[in-house]
Design a protein around this motif. Structure first.
Motif, short mmCIF file in Angstrom:
data_model
loop_
_atom_site.label_atom_id
_atom_site.label_comp_id
_atom_site.label_asym_id
_atom_site.label_seq_id
_atom_site.Cartn_x
_atom_site.Cartn_y
_atom_site.Cartn_z
N THR A 12 -43.81 19.45 32.56
CA THR A 12 -45.11 20.32 33.97
C THR A 12 -44.03 20.59 35.03
O THR A 12 -44.09 19.35 36.05
CB THR A 12 -46.79 19.44 33.47
OG1 THR A 12 -46.52 19.34 32.48
CG2 THR A 12 -47.65 19.79 34.41
N HIS A 22 -35.23 26.14 34.99
CA HIS A 22 -35.10 25.99 34.23
C HIS A 22 -32.66 26.11 34.81
O HIS A 22 -32.48 24.86 34.12
CB HIS A 22 -34.05 27.59 33.82
CG HIS A 22 -32.82 27.50 32.55
ND1 HIS A 22 -32.35 28.64 32.88
CD2 HIS A 22 -33.45 27.76 31.08
CE1 HIS A 22 -31.07 28.68 32.15
NE2 HIS A 22 -32.02 27.94 31.07
N ARG A 71 -46.18 28.92 38.54
CA ARG A 71 -46.11 28.70 37.61
C ARG A 71 -47.90 28.56 37.82
O ARG A 71 -48.64 27.62 36.71
CB ARG A 71 -45.82 27.29 36.83
CG ARG A 71 -44.96 27.83 35.77
CD ARG A 71 -44.79 27.00 34.72
NE ARG A 71 -43.64 27.31 34.67
CZ ARG A 71 -42.32 26.37 33.59
NH1 ARG A 71 -42.78 25.26 33.44
NH2 ARG A 71 -41.19 26.28 33.46
N LYS A 108 -38.46 22.36 27.78
CA LYS A 108 -39.30 23.11 28.12
C LYS A 108 -40.78 22.47 27.73
O LYS A 108 -41.95 22.53 29.14
CB LYS A 108 -39.01 23.89 28.09
CG LYS A 108 -39.76 25.58 28.67
CD LYS A 108 -39.50 26.58 28.44
CE LYS A 108 -39.16 27.44 27.27
NZ LYS A 108 -39.12 28.52 27.05
N SER A 109 -41.13 22.31 26.81
CA SER A 109 -42.25 22.02 26.20
C SER A 109 -42.80 20.75 26.19
O SER A 109 -44.31 20.34 26.77
CB SER A 109 -42.54 22.38 24.12
OG SER A 109 -41.79 21.27 24.16
N ARG A 110 -41.72 19.40 26.89
CA ARG A 110 -42.51 18.14 27.32
C ARG A 110 -42.43 18.50 29.22
O ARG A 110 -43.06 16.57 29.59
CB ARG A 110 -41.37 17.47 26.75
CG ARG A 110 -41.21 17.24 25.33
CD ARG A 110 -40.36 16.93 24.46
NE ARG A 110 -40.02 16.59 23.42
CZ ARG A 110 -40.82 16.98 22.69
NH1 ARG A 110 -40.43 18.74 22.39
NH2 ARG A 110 -40.78 17.00 21.15
N TRP A 133 -32.90 22.24 26.99
CA TRP A 133 -33.68 23.23 27.96
C TRP A 133 -34.70 23.18 27.32
O TRP A 133 -36.42 23.58 27.62
CB TRP A 133 -33.40 24.08 28.89
CG TRP A 133 -34.28 24.85 29.49
CD1 TRP A 133 -34.51 26.31 29.56
CD2 TRP A 133 -35.40 25.08 30.47
NE1 TRP A 133 -35.81 27.10 30.38
CE2 TRP A 133 -35.96 26.47 30.96
CE3 TRP A 133 -35.71 23.94 30.78
CZ2 TRP A 133 -37.11 25.49 32.31
CZ3 TRP A 133 -37.11 23.32 32.19
CH2 TRP A 133 -37.75 24.63 32.52
N SER A 134 -34.93 24.12 26.46
CA SER A 134 -35.92 24.55 25.01
C SER A 134 -36.86 23.55 24.74
O SER A 134 -37.70 23.25 24.11
CB SER A 134 -35.07 26.12 23.98
OG SER A 134 -34.19 24.82 23.29
#
Length: 175
Positions: free
Chosen positions: A118, A71, A133, A114-116, A110-111
């Motif tokens: 790794t 983040h 993670r 974040k899903s895109r 960031w949101s």
């Protein structure tokens, strides 16, 4: 069509910036327009220094605490992009750059990212406490996810060409 979006944007952005310069120059005058461009470049450099140091401190604290600094890293990248957008001349890029300096806008970014993204980290790469993670090592990750990562020790690996000859670039490697 999706692959053409970025090239078209790069072609249209300078045209939009030139049109904005003409509009602002007509409204406030050439001298004031040049002062605004200079002021935005100085503001970009100052904001990069102030907020950039804060983000670096947050990344260091997250790493030392053993948490995932992803983040904070994305925030840092967005601040650098924002500063460059302020430093280069143009009012549209200045507006985008100023928006990226707002933490709430960076959180939205960031949101979205974040899903895109790794992020794979290992405890060995992160230091004594480390951050991760999920799994804690590359060998565990490759076993469970099927990724093509092979973790070898130094004694399990040699550079040969398959016919027993060593790699000619072997002498260039650090021992």
């Amino acid at each position: 069509m999706r692959s053409l979006t970025i090239p078209i944007l790069f072609l249209l952005m300078p045209l939009a910036e030139i049109a904005t310069f003409i509009f602002v120059g007509r409204e406030v005058g050439v001298g004031m327009t040049l002062l605004l461009v200079l002021a935005s470049a100085i503001a970009g450099a100052v904001l990069l220094r102030v907020q950039g140091l804060g983000v670096l401190r947050n990344i260091q604290q997250a790493s030392q605490a053993g948490s995932d600094p992803g983040h904070q890293l994305v925030h840092g990248v967005m601040i650098v992009v924002a500063a460059f957008l302020l430093i280069i001349p143009g009012f549209i890029s200045d507006i985008i750059g100023l928006l990226l300096f707002i933490p709430a806008v960076r959180d939205l970014g960031w949101s979205f990212l974040k899903s895109r993204l790794t992020i794979i980290t290992t405890r060995a790469a992160a230091g004594a406490r480390g951050f991760s993670r999920g799994r804690t090592s590359n060998s565990e990750t490759s076993r469970h996810t099927g990724s093509p990562v092979i973790d070898l020790d130094d004694d399990e690996f040699s550079r040969t060409d398959g016919r027993g000859r060593t790699d000619p670039n072997e002498r260039d490697r650090l021992k």
